[in-house]
Design a protein around this motif. Structure first.
Motif, short mmCIF file in Angstrom:
data_model
loop_
_atom_site.label_atom_id
_atom_site.label_comp_id
_atom_site.label_asym_id
_atom_site.label_seq_id
_atom_site.Cartn_x
_atom_site.Cartn_y
_atom_site.Cartn_z
N GLN A 249 0.83 -1.20 0.00
CA GLN A 249 0.00 0.00 0.00
C GLN A 249 0.87 1.25 0.00
N TYR A 250 0.49 2.22 -0.84
CA TYR A 250 1.15 3.52 -0.90
C TYR A 250 0.05 4.58 -0.84
N GLU A 251 0.30 5.65 -0.10
CA GLU A 251 -0.71 6.68 0.08
C GLU A 251 -0.33 7.95 -0.67
N PHE A 252 -1.28 8.51 -1.40
CA PHE A 252 -1.04 9.75 -2.12
C PHE A 252 -2.04 10.81 -1.66
N SER A 253 -1.77 12.05 -2.01
CA SER A 253 -2.61 13.16 -1.56
C SER A 253 -3.95 13.16 -2.31
N LYS A 254 -4.99 13.48 -1.58
CA LYS A 254 -6.33 13.54 -2.14
C LYS A 254 -6.53 14.89 -2.84
N LEU A 255 -7.34 14.90 -3.89
CA LEU A 255 -7.74 16.15 -4.54
C LEU A 255 -8.95 16.70 -3.81
N ASN A 256 -8.76 17.80 -3.10
CA ASN A 256 -9.85 18.44 -2.36
C ASN A 256 -10.24 19.75 -3.02
N ILE A 257 -11.52 19.97 -3.19
CA ILE A 257 -12.04 21.22 -3.74
C ILE A 257 -12.84 21.90 -2.63
N SER A 258 -12.40 23.07 -2.21
CA SER A 258 -13.11 23.78 -1.14
C SER A 258 -14.33 24.51 -1.69
N ASN A 259 -15.29 24.75 -0.80
CA ASN A 259 -16.54 25.44 -1.16
C ASN A 259 -17.35 24.66 -2.20
N ALA A 260 -17.24 23.34 -2.14
CA ALA A 260 -18.01 22.48 -3.04
C ALA A 260 -18.24 21.14 -2.35
N ALA A 261 -19.41 20.55 -2.59
CA ALA A 261 -19.72 19.23 -2.03
C ALA A 261 -19.00 18.17 -2.86
N LEU A 262 -18.07 17.44 -2.22
CA LEU A 262 -17.28 16.48 -2.99
C LEU A 262 -17.32 15.08 -2.39
N SER A 263 -17.69 14.94 -1.13
CA SER A 263 -17.74 13.61 -0.54
C SER A 263 -19.06 12.93 -0.90
N LYS A 264 -19.03 11.60 -0.96
CA LYS A 264 -20.26 10.87 -1.26
C LYS A 264 -21.34 11.16 -0.23
N ARG A 265 -20.92 11.28 1.02
CA ARG A 265 -21.89 11.54 2.10
C ARG A 265 -22.62 12.87 1.86
N LYS A 266 -21.87 13.91 1.51
CA LYS A 266 -22.49 15.21 1.28
C LYS A 266 -23.34 15.20 0.01
N LEU A 267 -22.86 14.50 -1.01
CA LEU A 267 -23.62 14.43 -2.26
C LEU A 267 -24.94 13.70 -2.06
N ILE A 268 -24.90 12.61 -1.30
CA ILE A 268 -26.13 11.85 -1.02
C ILE A 268 -27.10 12.72 -0.24
N ALA A 269 -26.59 13.49 0.75
CA ALA A 269 -27.45 14.36 1.55
C ALA A 269 -28.10 15.42 0.66
N LEU A 270 -27.35 15.98 -0.28
CA LEU A 270 -27.90 16.99 -1.18
C LEU A 270 -29.01 16.42 -2.06
N VAL A 271 -28.77 15.23 -2.59
CA VAL A 271 -29.73 14.62 -3.50
C VAL A 271 -31.02 14.23 -2.77
N LYS A 272 -30.87 13.79 -1.53
CA LYS A 272 -32.04 13.33 -0.77
C LYS A 272 -32.79 14.45 -0.06
N ASP A 273 -32.20 15.64 -0.01
CA ASP A 273 -32.83 16.78 0.67
C ASP A 273 -33.97 17.32 -0.18
N ASN A 274 -35.17 17.22 0.34
CA ASN A 274 -36.34 17.68 -0.41
C ASN A 274 -36.48 19.20 -0.43
N ASP A 275 -35.64 19.90 0.36
CA ASP A 275 -35.74 21.35 0.43
C ASP A 275 -34.96 22.06 -0.67
N ASN A 276 -34.23 21.31 -1.49
CA ASN A 276 -33.54 21.94 -2.62
C ASN A 276 -34.04 21.32 -3.92
#
Length: 466
Positions: A249-276
């Motif tokens: 196993q070798y670990e490399f740096s993740k590509l992070n974008i700030s001010n944007a929903a990028l994790s699966k958890r956040k994306l799922i929450a956005l899609v399931k939120d009936n208020d948007n």
């Protein structure tokens, strides 16, 4: 910038010809921009080294794994032009994983435990002080553990887990008798009702790598703490399966974008939120691969961004987050290099009517005009005593103005270097609603097109705004 030759020469990675790589997503959501870095890295290395690139679905959790996500991920990789050489599923190895777990029990290296998650966490924290790891079941006999695990397998026993029994304790919490099997009652999308127990990610991941002959398990930096457990399990499985070579196993740096929903958890929450009004994982406003595709971005633009900004530091070191505005600016610059049709367009709620030579009317963007009572400092477009070139008409100068219309006359532009602005015909222009706002256009092209000085448009929405 992605420099494959430089990465290959990095002795820390021990890269060689015919190396075997994999991209192992959980089929519990859609791929996003962050995933593209991992796909691009593994795919590019496999091609440069005449190696193999596997796509393996880590479908160990029947609660969240879905065929919909499997199909979407395969489609995304195909569209990105990074098709895998093989497609595998961790669920294909369930029998092997289960038999290996039985072997660990029979050799005294695993035991069934009925402690709750909170109790286990407390015992691990206490170990850091006492150097003694408590579990009421840790010293159960092999026969007892076999009996209990078989009951877990049949569904007779709930609330129990199978834990690895690590004799050499470490301060790494992941090595303190980690859970390797859990009871799950949900039906698995692929194996249906065959299993009542499922391997954990930390158990299945290294063993699956070993089964497939992976040479380089490239993970993001958050898995660095898991590496001792990865190596430990790979070593145990290599002896069990008589493997000559094992993955690393070798670990490399993740590509992070700030001010944007990028994790699966956040994306799922956005899609399931009936208020948007997010329509799904392929909504063009999301940074999912499907969303960016619907937005109108090409695979080349997405991969070029990742190549430029995802590999701008040492691959094995942490990388600072990139603001989403950098992504938007990059898109704009790349789109401007394209040959999409360019049409003039004026916002219906921000237009100025202009009469040219007393003969015909056109509309220009209010941003391109300053009335005499408005501030003109540093303003370089049309106003009194400041001519401009109106595209397809010529150089014009203001004669007079009212709040309802501006009168201009065409003049000789020799010796002048005026700015150029766009206009829309005042005679029944086309109208197009883009993201709820009405624009007047000279015509509406098919597919993606650019509205001059406004942005690129696709299917009534912006690919990017200027």
């Amino acid at each position: 910038m992605l420099n494959i030759d430089k990465i290959i020469k990095d002795k820390r990675l021990n890269l060689k010809e015919n190396s075997v790589f994999r991209f192992p997503p959980e089929p519990n959501g859609y791929l996003h921009l962050g995933h593209v870095k991992s796909i691009l890295l593994n795919y590019s290395l496999s091609k440069a080294l005449n190696g193999t690139f596997n796509l393996r679905f880590d479908d160990t959790n029947p609660d969240t794994a879905r065929a919909e996500y499997v199909n979407a991920i395969i489609d995304d990789l195909t569209w990105l032009k990074m098709k895998p050489d093989n497609i595998f599923f961790t669920s294909d190895y369930f029998d092997t994983l289960f038999n290996f777990a039985l072997h660990l029990i029979k050799t005294g290296k695993a035991y069934v435990c009925n402690m709750s998650g909170e109790e286990m966490d407390k015992a691990r924290r206490e170990y850091l002080e006492t150097k003694k790891l408590y579990s009421p079941s840790r010293d159960n006999s092999i026969d007892k553990n076999m009996e209990l695990f078989n009951k877990m397998f049949s569904g007779e026993l709930d609330g129990h887990v199978l834990r690895l029994k690590v004799e050499k304790y470490e301060s790494n919490l992941h090595m303190l008798d980690p859970i390797i099997y859990k009871n799950k009652t949900a039906q698995h999308y692929k194996t249906k009702d065959k299993w009542k127990v499922y391997p954990t990610y930390d158990f299945a991941h290294p063993v699956s790598d070993a089964i497939e002959g992976i040479t380089h398990s490239l993970c993001t930096k958050e898995f660095e703490e898991h590496r001792p457990l990865y190596d430990y399990l790979v070593g145990l499985f290599a002896k069990y399966a008589n493997l000559a070579n094992v993955p690393h196993q070798y670990e490399f740096s993740k590509l992070n974008i700030s001010n944007a929903a990028l994790s699966k958890r956040k994306l799922i929450a956005l899609v399931k939120d009936n208020d948007n009004d997010i329509s799904g994982f392929d909504d063009y406003r999301l940074l999912t691969v499907a969303g960016m595709r619907n937005r109108g971005l090409t695979p080349e633009i997405i991969k070029s961004f990742v190549e430029k900004y995802g590999f701008d530091t040492d691959l094995l070191k942490e990388q600072k987050a990139i603001d989403v505005s950098v992504f938007e600016k990059f898109i704009k610059n790349e789109m401007l290099k394209s040959d999409y049709p360019v049409v003039a367009g004026v916002p219906d709620d921000n237009k100025v009517k202009v009469l040219v030579d007393g003969k015909f009317n056109v509309f220009i963007n209010k941003n391109d005009y300053r009335y005499s009572n408005e501030d003109k400092k540093d303003f370089l477009r049309l106003c009194i005593k400041q001519p401009v070139r109106i595209k397809n008409i010529g150089v014009v100068d203001v004669v007079s103005e009212t709040t309802s219309r501006v009168l201009v006359k065409t003049i000789d532009g020799d010796g002048l270097k005026p700015k150029t602005i766009a206009c829309v015909s005042g005679d029944n222009p086309f109208s197009l609603v883009i993201e709820g706002k009405k624009y007047l256009l000279n015509y509406v092209p098919d597919g993606i097109f650019q509205i001059h000085s406004v942005g690129f448009v696709k299917d009534g929405r912006f690919v990017c705004k200027f």
